[in-house]
Enzyme design. Structure first.
Site, PDB file in Angstrom:
ATOM      1  N   TRP A   1       4.196   0.188   4.597  1.00 33.63           N
ATOM      2  CA  TRP A   1       5.014  -0.933   5.083  1.00 33.63           C
ATOM      3  C   TRP A   1       4.188  -2.215   5.182  1.00 33.63           C
ATOM      4  O   TRP A   1       4.258  -2.940   6.166  1.00 33.63           O
ATOM      5  CB  TRP A   1       5.668  -0.586   6.428  1.00 33.63           C
ATOM      6  CG  TRP A   1       6.362   0.745   6.402  1.00 33.63           C
ATOM      7  CD1 TRP A   1       7.372   1.118   5.574  1.00 33.63           C
ATOM      8  CD2 TRP A   1       6.084   1.881   7.225  1.00 33.63           C
ATOM      9  NE1 TRP A   1       7.735   2.424   5.825  1.00 33.63           N
ATOM     10  CE2 TRP A   1       6.960   2.919   6.827  1.00 33.63           C
ATOM     11  CE3 TRP A   1       5.183   2.115   8.252  1.00 33.63           C
ATOM     12  CZ2 TRP A   1       6.957   4.180   7.435  1.00 33.63           C
ATOM     13  CZ3 TRP A   1       5.173   3.366   8.845  1.00 33.63           C
ATOM     14  CH2 TRP A   1       6.059   4.377   8.450  1.00 33.63           C
ATOM     15  N   HIS A   2       3.441  -2.479   4.113  1.00 32.54           N
ATOM     16  CA  HIS A   2       2.605  -3.681   4.060  1.00 32.54           C
ATOM     17  C   HIS A   2       3.067  -4.605   2.926  1.00 32.54           C
ATOM     18  O   HIS A   2       2.264  -5.120   2.163  1.00 32.54           O
ATOM     19  CB  HIS A   2       1.137  -3.305   3.846  1.00 32.54           C
ATOM     20  CG  HIS A   2       0.544  -2.508   4.955  1.00 32.54           C
ATOM     21  ND1 HIS A   2      -0.613  -1.769   4.812  1.00 32.54           N
ATOM     22  CD2 HIS A   2       0.942  -2.329   6.245  1.00 32.54           C
ATOM     23  CE1 HIS A   2      -0.894  -1.168   5.957  1.00 32.54           C
ATOM     24  NE2 HIS A   2       0.025  -1.501   6.841  1.00 32.54           N
ATOM     25  N   GLN A   3       4.352  -4.839   2.819  1.00 29.83           N
ATOM     26  CA  GLN A   3       4.872  -5.671   1.737  1.00 29.83           C
ATOM     27  C   GLN A   3       4.282  -7.085   1.823  1.00 29.83           C
ATOM     28  O   GLN A   3       4.207  -7.665   2.904  1.00 29.83           O
ATOM     29  CB  GLN A   3       6.381  -5.731   1.795  1.00 29.83           C
ATOM     30  CG  GLN A   3       7.043  -4.377   1.591  1.00 29.83           C
ATOM     31  CD  GLN A   3       8.542  -4.493   1.510  1.00 29.83           C
ATOM     32  OE1 GLN A   3       9.083  -4.919   0.508  1.00 29.83           O
ATOM     33  NE2 GLN A   3       9.214  -4.130   2.586  1.00 29.83           N
TER      34      GLN A   3
ATOM     35  N   HIS B   1       0.851  -1.187   0.000  1.00 33.46           N
ATOM     36  CA  HIS B   1       0.000   0.000   0.000  1.00 33.46           C
ATOM     37  C   HIS B   1       0.889   1.240   0.000  1.00 33.46           C
ATOM     38  O   HIS B   1       1.782   1.357   0.840  1.00 33.46           O
ATOM     39  CB  HIS B   1      -0.887   0.033   1.247  1.00 33.46           C
ATOM     40  CG  HIS B   1      -1.892  -1.072   1.306  1.00 33.46           C
ATOM     41  ND1 HIS B   1      -2.068  -1.860   2.433  1.00 33.46           N
ATOM     42  CD2 HIS B   1      -2.775  -1.532   0.391  1.00 33.46           C
ATOM     43  CE1 HIS B   1      -3.033  -2.744   2.205  1.00 33.46           C
ATOM     44  NE2 HIS B   1      -3.470  -2.559   0.970  1.00 33.46           N
TER      45      HIS B   1
END
Length: 521
Positions: free
Chosen positions: A456-458, A307
Site C-alpha cells: 500500500w505504497h502507491q 511495493h
C-alpha cells in the site's frame, strides 16, 4: 457543474487551500498556519479518526476496508494470472498514518540523490534531506547526532520491548552475514542494507499519527480552518491560474477560493484524478470523458509504482505475544551486490497473515509471517479515469511483475526470506514452515503470482522532474498552471526504499518551505 447537486458559493476566502489531510497535507497545512497572517484551509474527504481501532497500533488490520480506507482496487493483471490487488489508502484526518503499521523508514541515500538529479535541485539530495529529518524527529533511540533529531514534533523510537521473534530475526540475519544495525534509518540506509529493529511512530503503546503531531497542536489556531467530510471535485481555474477548488460538502457543491496557492495532497490516486477532472492531464484520456483539455500534461497518472510482497509463514511451537503493532524487525538486502541500494524489503509480522485464496494453503492457528518484498520494483503502471464525475472510481492498472527483472528479484526475495525463517535462530520458537515450502522454479513463480499483495505504497503518478512525463518542477509547481502545487507521494520520481510515510513528511516540510520561500534549518 461537474460535481452535480446544488451549488453553494462560500464567500470566505483563504490564502492557501491544502487539499487532503493525509501525511503530507497535515505537514503543509501546519507549517503554513504557523504564519499568523496566513489564512489556511485544510480540506479532507474523510472524518476525524479517534477510536481505539486507530489509537491502538495492533488493530491496524481491522481498518483495512473500513470507512477509514479508500479501498481502491487494481484492474485485472495478467502478470498475476488475472488477479486484482486490493490497494488500501488512508481516508480521514491523518490519512495513512491512521491505518498503517507506523513504520518510520526514511528511504535510502540513493533515493534522495536520485530526486535531486531528476529535479536538478540539490535541495532534494540526501544531505539536505537529513536536515529535514533532524527537524522532524524526536528520536528516542541510540544517539546519532549526525543523522537524528531529538526535538522535532514526531515521536520516533525502536520497538520498546521487542518480542523474542524480532530478536531471533536479527540473529538469523547475523548468521547469514547480513549486518545488524541499531536503527534502519542511519548508516544502514547509506550502504548495502542490513537488519534492525523497526523504527516506529508509537508512543506509550499508542499510535502517534501525523495529524496528532502536526495539526492537533494547532487545531485552535484562528487562521487554520479544518474541513472534514469534503470531497474535492476539481480545481477552479482562471485561464491557467488556480484560484480555488470545488468540493462536495453535505451533498452540495461548494467553492473555496485561495488568493495565494492551492496545494494538492490527496495521494497518488486522488491527486491525478483531480488534475484530470480539472482538465490537466493526457489529452486522449481527457477527451474520452468529454473533458476539455486546459493544460496537456501526458505524465499525469503515469509512472505508477508500488511495493509488492509475498507472504511466507511459519507455525509457532506455542502462541506468542504480539508487540508494537506486530512489526518489530525489518531486513533490507540486495539480490545483486552490484546494485547501489537494497532491492529486497522484508517486513516481519508477529501473526500469521492469510494468503490470497489462489495460494490454496491455510495459515496456522498460531504463527508469524514475513513479507518478502520488492524495494526497487521496475514495473510501471498507470491510472485512467473511470468517468468525468467526482464519484467515479479511478481505473488503477498497477502492472505489478510486468518487468521480468521483478520476477527474478521476487524469487531472490522469497529465497532469502525462507533462509531467514528456517534459520536455527528460530528453533525455540518455530515448529515448521507452512508457506511456501520448497518448490521447483515454475511452481515458485506461480506462488509469487498468486500470493502477491501490496504494501500500500502507491506513488509516483505526478512525478517531479524535467522530462516530458514530469508533472511538477523542483519546487513542486504544476507545469503550465500558476499557483498550483502538489505535495504527496505522487511527486516521487521513483518509489523510495521502504515504507513511504517518512518521505511524505519530508515532502510536506519541503513543500511548505518552498511556498514560504525558506530553507530547512
Amino acid at each position: 457543474m461537474r460535481c452535480g447537486g446544488l451549488m453553494k458559493t462560500v464567500a470566505q476566502g483563504f490564502d492557501y487551500i491544502v487539499c487532503g489531510a493525509g501525511t503530507a497535507g497535515c505537514v503543509v497545512a501546519a507549517r503554513l498556519a504557523d504564519q499568523p497572517d496566513a489564512r489556511v484551509l485544510l480540506i479532507e474527504a474523510g472524518d476525524h479518526c479517534a477510536g481505539p481501532e486507530v489509537t491502538d497500533p495492533a488493530q491496524w488490520p481491522a481498518n483495512l476496508g473500513s470507512a477509514r480506507d479508500w479501498a481502491f482496487e487494481g484492474e485485472s493483471n495478467q502478470h498475476l494470472d488475472g488477479r486484482r490487488l486490493a490497494l488500501s489508502m488512508g481516508k480521514g484526518l491523518g490519512g495513512g498514518s491512521n491505518i498503517n503499521v507506523m513504520v518510520w523508514a526514511r528511504g535510502h541515500q540513493s533515493d534522495w540523490d536520485f530526486f535531486a538529479a531528476e529535479s536538478g535541485d540539490a535541495g532534494w539530495g540526501y544531505a539536505s534531506v537529513l536536515d529535514y529529518y533532524r527537524r522532524i524527529e524526536s528520536w528516542h533511540g541510540h544517539p546519532d547526532a549526525d543523522r537524528r533529531g531529538v526535538s522535532g514534533p514526531l515521536y520516533i523510537a525502536p520497538a520498546a520491548a521487542p518480542q523474542p521473534l524480532a530478536l531471533a530475526t536479527l540473529e538469523a540475519a547475523r548468521r547469514l552475514g547480513i549486518p545488524v544495525f541499531g536503527s534502519a534509518n542511519g548508516q544502514m540506509m547509506e550502504g548495502s542494507g542490513g537488519a534492525a529493529l523497526t523504527d516506529l511512530c508509537i508512543r506509550n503503546g499508542r499510535r502517534a499519527s501525523i495529524y496528532d503531531a502536526y495539526i492537533a497542536p494547532r487545531r485552535h489556531c484562528p487562521n487554520l480552518t479544518i474541513l472534514p467530510g469534503a470531497l474535492v471535485s476539481r480545481i477552479l481555474l482562471e485561464g491557467k491560474r488556480a484560484i480555488g477548488v470545488e468540493a462536495i460538502v453535505d451533498g452540495q457543491c461548494q467553492r473555496f477560493y485561495a488568493t495565494s496557492e492551492v496545494i494538492l495532497s490527496m495521494g497518488a490516486v486522488n491527486t491525478p484524478k483531480t488534475l484530470m477532472q480539472s482538465g490537466i492531464g493526457p489529452e486522449d484520456e481527457l477527451r474520452v470523458h468529454q473533458i476539455e483539455p486546459i493544460n496537456v500534461l501526458p505524465g499525469v497518472g503515469q509512472n505508477h509504482q508500488d511495493h509488492v510482497a509475498f507472504g511466507c509463514t511459519w507455525e509457532y511451537q506455542r502462541p506468542l505475544s504480539i508487540g508494537s503493532g506486530g512489526c518489530e524487525a525489518t531486513v533490507y538486502w540486495k539480490s545483486d551486490p552490484r546494485l547501489d541500494a537494497p532491492d529486497l524489503l522484508h517486513c516481519q509480522l508477529q501473526f500469521p497473515v492469510p494468503s490470497p485464496p489462489e495460494v490454496g494453503i491455510a495459515p496456522p492457528d498460531h504463527g508469524w509471517t514475513m513479507f518478502a518484498g520488492l524495494a526497487r520494483p521496475l514495473s510501471r503502471g498507470r491510472l485512467r479515469l473511470g468517468g468525468a464525475g467526482p464519484m467515479d472510481r479511478m481505473r488503477i492498472e498497477p502492472h505489478s511483475l510486468s518487468a521480468p527483472e521483478d520476477m527474478e528479484a521476487a524469487l531472490a526475495s522469497v529465497e532469502l526470506c525462507r533462509t531467514l525463517g528456517n534459520s536455527p535462530a528460530f528453533d525455540d520458537l518455530v515448529k515448521r514452515e507452512v508457506i511456501p515450502r520448497q518448490q521447483a522454479r515454475r511452481d515458485m513463480e506461480r506462488f509469487i503470482r498468486h500470493s502477491a499483495v501490496t504494501y500500500w505504497h502507491q506513488s509516483c503518478t505526478a512525478k517531479m522532474g524535467r522530462d516530458e512525463l514530469s508533472v511538477v518542477d523542483h519546487e513542486l509547481r504544476v507545469y503550465g498552471i500558476e499557483r498550483l502545487r502538489i505535495a504527496d507521494a505522487s511527486i516521487m520520481p521513483r518509489i523510495t526504499v521502504g515504507n513511504t510515510m517518512a518521505p511524505c513528511v519530508v515532502i510536506g516540510e519541503r513543500a511548505a518551505d518552498l511556498i514560504m520561500g525558506t530553507t530547512a534549518s
